[in-house]
Write a protein that holds these residues in place. Structure first.
Motif: not given
Length: 374
Positions: A35-37, A63-64, A76-80, A167, A171
């Motif tokens: 997840g690259n978090i 983005e991925p 780009y993700s909620p976890e990140q 976006q 974030n």
């Protein structure tokens, strides 16, 4: 040498910086997988270096498809976003100011890093040469590889990417960052559009210099609309000489770098962004930027100017005294010296960087460099 000039307060957008010393973007590849978090380790690392007047995160893919190296963080993700909140909260507790660097590598990637094993995306289907990417071969294990041949983005996809940058900026604000820096340097996606070597498009984003700068302009305008122009910076890496070391900038040496980059900087001046970051060549015996170019930059841009690239304290002081620079970034010294500003202020000796722990790994060579003990 008057090091006190580096410890003057300086205004950057809405922020009153406590000194002119900057922690620049430094890829360290320590994010949590999968997840690259961003994680607690990263929060500690940035918190340790909050003595800087200003901080910019490592390159953070928007983005991925924007990833070109294993274990680099995304935004780009909620976890990140939740992971980055740990970082910003830690830095703010220490009184620091931190921007997120928004990054897309474009063609400098590999199919193993791309969603579904697809080809990397780029302005044109031209493979990046004289550069390597870093891919994972197992948990915590990786190897260098040649970039894969990219596919050319459609015009509609280019416009979608502009919105992906916007976006990512949203974030970043959600994650608590004070602003963002757009990575337009080192042969990555925005630089690929700017360069005639990597951009052979025939649509509105290719051909003339004005067209090749269109992607830059649209991203800067879109991101500025999200964060405000006073919380926005842009990084370039102008290279004026082609050498055996041009791999550092992925071979993108323009036919007329002066015209190319002054034209680009005039776009930033029109938008009115807070600062311009110029990353100079940092290999041994690398040439300095021409003084004529430095003067032209200062004449073209009224915001803050930040220089980076193997700067010594002496060189940094000289650049500020000459009026070319407002802020000076120290990369490797800040990796090895979490208390770098105090060391500079007191002329204390510096720890040396361990090159074996620069990318990937654990806390070793990351958060265990000692502060000066006298």
């Amino acid at each position: 040498m008057n090091t006190s000039i580096l410890f003057q307060n300086v205004k950057l957008g809405p922020f009153e910086l406590k000194n002119r010393i900057v922690l620049p973007p430094l890829t360290r590849s320590r994010s949590t997988q999968p997840g690259n978090i961003p994680n607690d380790l990263m929060a500690t690392y940035y918190g340790q270096r909050s003595g800087a007047g200003f901080m910019v995160t490592e390159g953070t893919q928007i983005e991925p498809r924007g990833q070109g190296y294993a274990w680099t963080p995304g935004i780009y993700s909620p976890e990140q976003i939740a992971g980055w909140k740990k970082v910003t909260e830690t830095v703010h507790k220490e009184g620091g100011v931190i921007f997120a660097q928004l990054w897309h590598v474009g063609r400098v990637s590999h199919t193993t890093l791309q969603p579904g094993g697809g080809a990397p995306v780029a302005p044109s289907a031209i493979q990046a040469k004289a550069v390597k990417v870093f891919i994972e071969t197992g948990p915590g294990q990786g190897t260098l590889a040649d970039p894969s041949v990219p596919r050319e983005l459609t015009t509609a996809e280019v416009k979608e990417l502009v919105q992906l940058y916007a976006q990512a900026a949203r974030n970043a604000l959600e994650a608590g960052f004070d602003g963002v820096e757009i990575h337009c340097a080192n042969g990555y996606l925005v630089n690929q559009f700017i360069s005639a070597h990597s951009n052979k498009r025939t649509d509105e984003y290719g051909g003339s210099l004005a067209n090749r700068l269109r992607f830059l302009r649209e991203i800067v305008e879109a991101v500025s609309a999200v964060v405000g122009n006073d919380r926005l910076g842009v990084r370039f890496a102008p290279l004026f000489e082609s050498t055996t070391e041009e791999r550092v900038y992925l071979g993108l040496v323009e036919e007329d770098p002066h015209q190319t980059y002054i034209s680009a900087i005039k776009i930033l001046e029109e938008v009115g962004i807070a600062y311009l970051s110029l990353a100079e060549a940092d290999w041994e015996n690398a040439p300095d930027l021409p003084e004529m170019f430095r003067k032209a930059v200062r004449e073209a841009f009224s915001g803050r100017i930040l220089y980076a690239g193997k700067y010594t304290v002496e060189k940094g002081v000289r650049m500020v005294e000459l009026g070319y620079a407002d802020l000076i970034a120290f990369g490797r010294p800040f990796i090895a010296n979490p208390d770098l500003p105090q060391r500079i202020a007191n002329n204390w000796p510096l720890n040396q960087v361990d090159p074996s722990s620069m990318y990937g790994g654990t806390e070793k060579g990351y958060i265990d460099y000692p502060r000066y003990a006298g």
